[in-house]
Design a protein around this motif. Sequence first.
Motif, PDB file in Angstrom:
ATOM      1  N   TRP A   1       3.111   7.901   0.805  1.00  0.00           N
ATOM      2  CA  TRP A   1       4.123   8.759   0.412  1.00  0.00           C
ATOM      3  C   TRP A   1       4.725   9.644   1.696  1.00  0.00           C
ATOM      4  CZ3 TRP A   1       5.809   9.631  -4.210  1.00  0.00           C
ATOM      5  CH2 TRP A   1       4.987   9.172  -5.357  1.00  0.00           C
TER       6      TRP A   1
ATOM      7  N   LEU B   1       1.117   4.993 -12.672  1.00  0.00           N
ATOM      8  CA  LEU B   1       1.431   4.409 -11.252  1.00  0.00           C
ATOM      9  C   LEU B   1       0.884   5.493 -10.318  1.00  0.00           C
ATOM     10  CD1 LEU B   1       4.569   2.414 -11.686  1.00  0.00           C
ATOM     11  CD2 LEU B   1       2.494   1.762 -11.725  1.00  0.00           C
ATOM     12  N   SER B   2       0.773   6.551 -10.570  1.00  0.00           N
ATOM     13  CA  SER B   2       0.418   7.882  -9.697  1.00  0.00           C
ATOM     14  C   SER B   2      -0.237   8.813 -10.242  1.00  0.00           C
ATOM     15  CB  SER B   2       1.826   8.011  -9.073  1.00  0.00           C
ATOM     16  OG  SER B   2       1.325   9.247  -8.114  1.00  0.00           O
ATOM     17  N   SER B   3      -1.305   9.391  -9.594  1.00  0.00           N
ATOM     18  CA  SER B   3      -1.849  10.867 -10.061  1.00  0.00           C
ATOM     19  C   SER B   3      -1.060  12.090  -9.911  1.00  0.00           C
ATOM     20  CB  SER B   3      -3.339  11.013  -9.329  1.00  0.00           C
ATOM     21  OG  SER B   3      -2.921  11.132  -7.955  1.00  0.00           O
ATOM     22  N   LYS B   4       0.170  11.866  -9.486  1.00  0.00           N
ATOM     23  CA  LYS B   4       1.020  12.965  -9.192  1.00  0.00           C
ATOM     24  C   LYS B   4       1.992  13.134 -10.406  1.00  0.00           C
ATOM     25  CE  LYS B   4       1.865  11.690  -4.130  1.00  0.00           C
ATOM     26  NZ  LYS B   4       0.946  12.573  -3.693  1.00  0.00           N
TER      27      LYS B   4
ATOM     28  N   ARG C   1       0.704  -1.271  -0.111  1.00  0.00           N
ATOM     29  CA  ARG C   1       0.052   0.097   0.086  1.00  0.00           C
ATOM     30  C   ARG C   1       0.842   1.246  -0.014  1.00  0.00           C
ATOM     31  NH1 ARG C   1      -5.089   1.230   4.034  1.00  0.00           N
ATOM     32  NH2 ARG C   1      -5.567   3.160   3.152  1.00  0.00           N
ATOM     33  N   LYS C   2       0.602   2.357  -0.814  1.00  0.00           N
ATOM     34  CA  LYS C   2       1.354   3.314  -1.113  1.00  0.00           C
ATOM     35  C   LYS C   2       1.346   3.984   0.413  1.00  0.00           C
ATOM     36  CE  LYS C   2       0.871   4.837  -5.773  1.00  0.00           C
ATOM     37  NZ  LYS C   2       0.093   5.544  -6.745  1.00  0.00           N
TER      38      LYS C   2
HETATM   39  O1  I3S Z   1      -2.312   4.204  -6.714  1.00  0.00           O
HETATM   40  P1  I3S Z   1      -3.410   4.614  -5.641  1.00  0.00           P
HETATM   41  O2  I3S Z   1      -3.694   3.384  -4.445  1.00  0.00           O
HETATM   42  O3  I3S Z   1      -4.469   5.328  -6.162  1.00  0.00           O
HETATM   43  O4  I3S Z   1      -2.608   5.517  -4.450  1.00  0.00           O
HETATM   44  C1  I3S Z   1      -2.943   6.590  -3.819  1.00  0.00           C
HETATM   45  C2  I3S Z   1      -3.485   5.948  -2.350  1.00  0.00           C
HETATM   46  O5  I3S Z   1      -2.306   4.998  -2.086  1.00  0.00           O
HETATM   47  C3  I3S Z   1      -3.779   7.098  -1.530  1.00  0.00           C
HETATM   48  O6  I3S Z   1      -3.851   6.332  -0.126  1.00  0.00           O
HETATM   49  P2  I3S Z   1      -5.102   5.711   0.591  1.00  0.00           P
HETATM   50  O7  I3S Z   1      -5.498   4.835  -0.440  1.00  0.00           O
HETATM   51  O8  I3S Z   1      -4.575   5.245   1.885  1.00  0.00           O
HETATM   52  O9  I3S Z   1      -5.974   6.924   0.751  1.00  0.00           O
HETATM   53  C4  I3S Z   1      -2.455   7.974  -1.407  1.00  0.00           C
HETATM   54  O10 I3S Z   1      -2.842   9.154  -0.290  1.00  0.00           O
HETATM   55  C5  I3S Z   1      -2.347   8.547  -2.600  1.00  0.00           C
HETATM   56  O11 I3S Z   1      -1.368   9.696  -2.509  1.00  0.00           O
HETATM   57  C6  I3S Z   1      -2.289   7.455  -3.687  1.00  0.00           C
HETATM   58  O12 I3S Z   1      -2.141   8.255  -4.859  1.00  0.00           O
HETATM   59  P3  I3S Z   1      -1.052   9.011  -5.765  1.00  0.00           P
HETATM   60  O13 I3S Z   1      -1.748   9.090  -7.000  1.00  0.00           O
HETATM   61  O14 I3S Z   1      -0.843  10.232  -4.957  1.00  0.00           O
HETATM   62  O15 I3S Z   1       0.161   8.109  -6.043  1.00  0.00           O
END
Ligand code: I3S
Length: 128
Positions: free
Chosen positions: A34, A84-87, A31-32
């Motif tokens: 950041w 792989l990311s919305s960033k 699980r991500k």
């Molecule tokens: O690839 P994902 O799973 O959409 O990544 C997002 C999530 O990990 C999210 O965490 P929660 O699922 O625990 O809310 C993060 O806060 C986001 O930053 C992740 O997406 P980005 O696109 O920012 O890498």
Amino acid sequence: WKPPRRHREAEVQKAGQLNRTKIAEGGRKLRKSWGVCWVVLARNSLVFYKEPKGPAPATWCPASSRPESSVDLRGAALDWARHLSSKKNVIHLRTVTGNEFLLQSDHEATIHEWARAIRDVIHRLDLE
Ligand code: I3S
């Protein structure tokens, strides 16, 4: 910032702050999560340091702390992490052991510099 002796000996190519998340460990998806991280690119590896808690990052430097973890760049692969990311400005690093990281900077030029520097190290190691 003057790198600690162990890094001078390890030929620091680059050092700075990036946002980082690990997304796989030994091929298993994680699980991500950041977080801000200090990153040192050395001769064969990328070394991560935790951001210190509380204020004073202006005077803090990795020399005063232990690395949190380090990544062997031999055989690693680096790509842009477009899906792989919305960033924005995210690179994707995958090691031979199946550990995967995303590294991000809000400054496009910064992440380009990191991408180039990490690729240079990976290519040099490929030729050794
Ligand atoms: O690839 P994902 O799973 O959409 O990544 C997002 C999530 O990990 C999210 O965490 P929660 O699922 O625990 O809310 C993060 O806060 C986001 O930053 C992740 O997406 P980005 O696109 O920012 O890498």
